[in-house]
Each structure stands twice: as structure tokens, then as C-alpha cells.
Design a protein around this motif. Structure first.
Motif, PDB file in Angstrom:
ATOM      1  N   GLU A  50       0.724  -1.035   0.067  1.00 51.45           N
ATOM      2  CA  GLU A  50      -0.011   0.058   0.060  1.00 51.45           C
ATOM      3  C   GLU A  50       0.938   1.297   0.147  1.00 51.45           C
ATOM      4  O   GLU A  50       0.607   2.149  -0.724  1.00 51.45           O
ATOM      5  N   GLU A  51       1.852   1.212   0.883  1.00 53.35           N
ATOM      6  CA  GLU A  51       2.815   2.181   0.913  1.00 53.35           C
ATOM      7  C   GLU A  51       3.433   2.762  -0.243  1.00 53.35           C
ATOM      8  O   GLU A  51       3.817   3.689  -0.512  1.00 53.35           O
ATOM      9  N   LEU A  52       3.912   1.477  -0.992  1.00 53.86           N
ATOM     10  CA  LEU A  52       4.598   1.641  -2.245  1.00 53.86           C
ATOM     11  C   LEU A  52       3.747   2.301  -3.394  1.00 53.86           C
ATOM     12  O   LEU A  52       4.334   3.422  -4.076  1.00 53.86           O
ATOM     13  N   VAL A  99      13.306   2.298  -1.855  1.00 52.93           N
ATOM     14  CA  VAL A  99      13.271   1.005  -2.159  1.00 52.93           C
ATOM     15  C   VAL A  99      14.276   0.558  -3.195  1.00 52.93           C
ATOM     16  O   VAL A  99      15.282  -0.049  -3.051  1.00 52.93           O
ATOM     17  N   GLU A 100      13.908   1.346  -4.518  1.00 52.72           N
ATOM     18  CA  GLU A 100      14.599   1.002  -5.524  1.00 52.72           C
ATOM     19  C   GLU A 100      16.060   1.213  -5.186  1.00 52.72           C
ATOM     20  O   GLU A 100      17.055   0.591  -5.794  1.00 52.72           O
ATOM     21  N   GLU A 101      16.403   2.522  -4.662  1.00 59.33           N
ATOM     22  CA  GLU A 101      17.849   3.020  -4.480  1.00 59.33           C
ATOM     23  C   GLU A 101      18.696   2.042  -3.614  1.00 59.33           C
ATOM     24  O   GLU A 101      19.770   1.742  -4.017  1.00 59.33           O
ATOM     25  N   ALA A 102      17.970   1.483  -2.696  1.00 60.31           N
ATOM     26  CA  ALA A 102      18.567   0.422  -1.698  1.00 60.31           C
ATOM     27  C   ALA A 102      18.979  -0.754  -2.547  1.00 60.31           C
ATOM     28  O   ALA A 102      20.102  -1.320  -2.172  1.00 60.31           O
ATOM     29  N   TYR A 103      18.020  -1.235  -3.081  1.00 67.35           N
ATOM     30  CA  TYR A 103      18.417  -2.356  -4.127  1.00 67.35           C
ATOM     31  C   TYR A 103      19.636  -2.221  -4.663  1.00 67.35           C
ATOM     32  O   TYR A 103      20.169  -3.143  -4.841  1.00 67.35           O
ATOM     33  N   ARG A 104      19.634  -1.069  -5.389  1.00 72.83           N
ATOM     34  CA  ARG A 104      20.854  -0.896  -6.279  1.00 72.83           C
ATOM     35  C   ARG A 104      22.314  -0.685  -5.560  1.00 72.83           C
ATOM     36  O   ARG A 104      23.194  -1.100  -5.967  1.00 72.83           O
TER      37      ARG A 104
END
Ligand SMILES: Nc1ncnc2c1ncn2[C@@H]1O[C@H](COP(=O)(O)OP(=O)(O)OP(=O)(O)O)[C@@H](O)[C@H]1O
Ligand SMILES: Nc1ccn([C@@H]2O[C@H](COP(=O)(O)O)[C@@H](O)[C@H]2O)c(=O)n1
Length: 417
Positions: free
Chosen positions: A367-369, A379-384
Motif C-alpha cells: 500500500e505504502e509503495l 526501496v529501488e535505490e537501496a536495491y541498487r
């Protein structure tokens, strides 16, 4: 007593206080005496003259009890506080000192509600590991002072509230390791073991762990992890890869934990993240077994656990994330490293369209996403930023078949399949 008070004053005044305003932290400090002109920190800028403010900081020696209490306190306060009261997340920390973070809430009460709120706070402080402070404004409205609640009646120690510089690190970064992101199976298990009495399901979860784990064992066949936000096409791609490569398909958390997942999703981050961390080690053991017979495809693994945890613990823009290269992005030394990690990336609008057309239930984080663009980008940057088994991004917007072909090209190039 005087010595005790002096020590407390010294320790307390080295702390910075942080209050969340519109999803971003605002900071203030406290001093025994004011030097120079008073400048009210922006946390108090919208407080009306008659309003009262309070802070509650959880200070339990036992982190499981403390985190659970902090988690439940928000609901409790929301139920008990009179309408019109403000409730914000708050923390206090010593800049650059790891483990110094105390979590809590900042309350703003409207005129006329103070006695009700003060009854609630007195009761809370008497029964729970929480330190309450009250804040009052000077007659001319220029200065705020902070007073420890339990001392407020006789001989109160009053601190002057002063603006504070933005610290080098977001406060949550100070307590992240082995609290949000676990760096060894032992650390995650310790948290779950401490929950045995309050969450009986933890015993069943721990019972799923193999008796020994060997992260250094090199799998005979390639192990390919598919990562990405929800609805980016992981299930679709992992199933196609399984069929195209004659591979075994596994996921993290593993199937054997599904009965308990919902239970742990309702727990505070410390316990929830420990559950997902343990899930990765159980999946790792399944990978070890299967990768001696065929290639293995894994739907989510360590990247998901770490990236969501880091992005949830900090607030505000991507610049609040731990800096690139920080320890928190390192792959845990005792966890199997995949041969390749593919991160599916998708335009937010297309991801929403796919979510709508699928129409399944969503977790709070999903939901938050959807609603919080900043959370998604964190989240996307932490993945990278995760290193040790870095991910390779793959555009997931073409048709399912084209995405499969692109993934196969990557796998053949990187894993010599
Ligand atoms: N390349 C694609 N093009 C168009 N639609 C797609 C594509 N890949 C998957 N879909 C559709 O998008 C929806 C989400 O896909 P899928 O369930 O595979 O995502 P997911 O990443 O596994 O999601 P979750 O993490 O929430 O389980 C599904 O309805 C699926 O059919
Ligand atoms: N290895 C993993 C897998 C998942 N998570 C957490 O679960 C949520 C997403 O999972 P879906 O099955 O809904 O795609 C996400 O909120 C992650 O926090 C995890 O931590 N580790």
C-alpha cells in the motif's frame, strides 16, 4: 542525588531530538542555558499559544519488549487522545553514536485537553518503560523549554529548546544493523528466541532451520535470483525461467513458513525483519540441495529483505538513506551468494496498471509503495546499493515473452548456461 541529576543533565543535553513533520525529520537540541537570541525550532512553529506539547521516548533495556511497546503505543495513543490532538513519530539520539537511538512520539494537545492528556501520560510513565517530557512556551512566544515529566512538580530541570543542525546520518541509520538488517543467522535467531513466550509460532519457525549451514559451499549449478517491487513480473518471469531452463523454482520466504508469515507481518520491524532474515537462510539451504541437481531460480531473496527494511527505517528523500558503500548494504558473510541477481524495473504507472488488473490483497508495505513515491524510490535505490551480490537491472516493461528473452540472454552471458 545531585550527582545523579548532574549526570542525567549532561547525558540528556548531548542528545538531538527529531520529530517527523510531513514525512521528513526536523531536529532540535536542548541546552541548560540559552546563549544568544532564542530562535524557536521549526517543530514548534505551528503550535498555537495555548497548546501544550509532550514527548514520549521508549527506553527499555530489552529491545524486543521496547520495540513491541513502541509499536503498540501508537495505536493506544490514537485511541486515547482527545480529537484534535497531534501525534507524530519522534526519536532522540546522540549524533554519530551507534545504538543511541530512542524511539517515541511527539504529542500536541489543544487548549482544554491538557488535564486528560496529563492523566494518560502519568499512567503511561508509571507502568511502562517510557520517559515523558513536557514543553512550554515563554510569555513572549519566543522560547520553548523542555522539562522531564517525572520531575515537573518539585525541583524541575528545565532545558532550553534550541535549533539543531541536520545530522550527517538519518537517526535510524544509527540502530539499523542487527535491528532492521541482520548480518548473521545468529543475530536474527537471537531476536526470535527472545519472542518465544510472546509469539509461540517462533518455535515452529526456528524448528525449520537446518542443523548446519555452509555459506561457502559452491553450488554445482547457477543460482539466479529475481528481484523487484511487487507486480513488476517476478512470478511471471520466474515460472517461465523454470520452464525454459529446466530449473527448480524456490522463493524466500520459503513455502514452509507461509502459515506464519501473516503473524510476523503484524509485528514491529525488529521481529518482522528477523523472521524474513531467517527465511532467507532456510531458502539458502533448499538452494544448496537443489543446485546440486539443476539450475535454481529464486523469487526474492536477501535484496528484498534488506532494501525494504532500510527504506522503511529511514524517512524522507533518497538522500536520507545510508550513503553508498555503507556497511548496511553488504551481503551477510554467512549467507549463500547467488550467481546472478536480476532486478526488474518498471515505470510506476505501468506497475499500478498491473496491480489493478491483478486485483489481489496488498500488504501495508505494498500500500505504502503505491501511495508514497519517496518510499518507492528509497526501496529501488537501496536495491541498487547492495554489494557483494550486486543486482543487474532489467527493464520489465516489454511483453512477458520479451522480458523472458532478455533475462535468458543475461543468464547465458553471466552464468554460461
Ligand atoms: N511483461 C509483462 N507485461 C504485461 N503484464 C505482465 C508482465 N509480466 C507480468 N504481468 C502481469 O502483471 C501482474 C503482476 O505480475 P506478477 O504477479 O508476475 O508480479 P510479481 O512481481 O510476482 O508480484 P508480487 O511481488 O506482488 O507477487 C500479473 O497480472 C501478470 O500477469
Ligand atoms: N526475502 C524477502 C521477501 C519478502 N520480504 C518482505 O515481504 C514483502 C514483499 O513480499 P511479496 O511476497 O508481497 O512480494 C516486502 O514488504 C518485504 O518487506 C522480505 O523482507 N524478504
Amino acid at each position: 542525588m545531585a550527582r545523579h541529576l548532574k549526570l542525567l543533565v549532561q547525558r540528556w543535553s548531548s542528545r538531538v531530538f527529531s520529530v517527523e513533520v510531513d514525512g521528513a525529520p526536523r531536529y532540535f537540541g536542548i541546552r541548560e542555558q540559552l546563549r544568544g537570541e532564542p530562535v524557536p525550532p521549526d517543530v514548534f512553529s505551528e503550535v498555537q499559544k495555548q497548546d501544550r506539547c509532550y514527548s514520549l521516548l521508549v527506553c527499555s533495556g530489552d529491545r524486543v519488549t521496547g520495540d513491541r511497546f513502541h509499536w503498540e503505543l501508537r495505536d493506544r495513543l490514537q485511541r486515547q487522545l482527545p480529537p484534535g490532538s497531534g501525534l507524530r513519530s519522534m526519536s532522540s539520539f546522540i549524533p554519530d553514536q551507534k545504538g543511541s537511538l530512542l524511539k517515541g512520539y511527539f504529542l500536541q494537545s489543544r487548549a482544554g485537553n491538557s488535564s486528560l492528556i496529563e492523566d494518560i501520560l502519568t499512567d503511561l510513565e508509571q507502568r511502562n518503560p517510557v520517559l515523558v517530557c513536557s514543553y512550554s512556551q515563554s510569555e513572549d512566544g519566543q522560547q520553548w523549554t523542555q522539562c522531564l515529566w517525572y520531575q515537573s512538580e518539585d525541583n524541575p530541570v528545565r532545558f532550553c529548546v534550541v535549533p539543531s543542525e541536520t545530522p550527517k546520518h538519518h537517526p535510524s541509520v544509527l540502530n539499523m544493523i542487527n535491528s532492521d538488517v541482520f548480518y548473521s543467522l545468529d543475530e536474527a535467531c537471537d531476536v526470535l528466541k527472545q519472542c518465544g513466550d510472546i509469539i509461540p509460532e517462533t518455535r515452529s519457525v526456528l524448528g525449520m532451520l537446518p542443523s548446519s549451514l555452509d555459506a561457502r559451499r559452491k553450488p554445482d549449478f547457477p543460482v539466479i535470483v529475481i528481484e523487484g517491487l511487487d507486480a513488476t513480473g517476478k512470478t511471471t518471469l520466474t515460472e517461465s525461467l523454470r520452464d525454459s531452463l529446466g530449473a527448480t523454482l524456490l522463493r524466500s520466504p520459503p513455502q514452509c513458513l507461509s502459515a506464519w508469515r501473516g503473524r510476523f507481518d503484524r509485528e514491529p520491524p525488529l521481529i518482522r525483519r528477523a523472521f524474513y532474515a531467517v527465511g532467507n537462510y532456510i531458502t539458502a539451504e533448499q538452494i544448496n540441495q537443489e543446485a546440486s541437481k539443476s539450475p535454481v531460480i529464486v523469487d526474492r531473496f536477501w535484496h528484498s529483505t534488506a532494501a525494504y527494511a532500510i527504506a522503511t527505517a529511514v524517512t524522507g528523500p533518497v538522500s536520507n538513506l545510508p550513503h553508498e558503500g555503507a556497511e548496511v548494504y553488504h551481503w551477510p558473510g554467512d549467507l549463500l551468494q547467488p550467481s546472478l541477481v536480476i532486478l526488474l524495473t518498471l515505470d510506476p504507472e505501468e506497475r499500478k496498471r498491473r496491480l489493478r488488473s491483478r486485483g489481489l490483497m496488498k500488504t501495508d508495505e505494498e500500500e505504502e509503495l503505491d501511495h508514497n513515491k519517496l518510499f518507492r524510490t528509497r526501496v529501488e535505490e537501496a536495491y541498487r546499493r547492495i554489494v557483494g551480490s550486486a543486482c543487474i537491472a532489467l527493464d520489465a516493461s516489454p511483453s512477458a515473452d520479451l522480458v523472458l528473452q532478455q533475462a535468458l540472454l543475461l543468464i547465458r552471458a553471466k552464468c554460461h548456461l
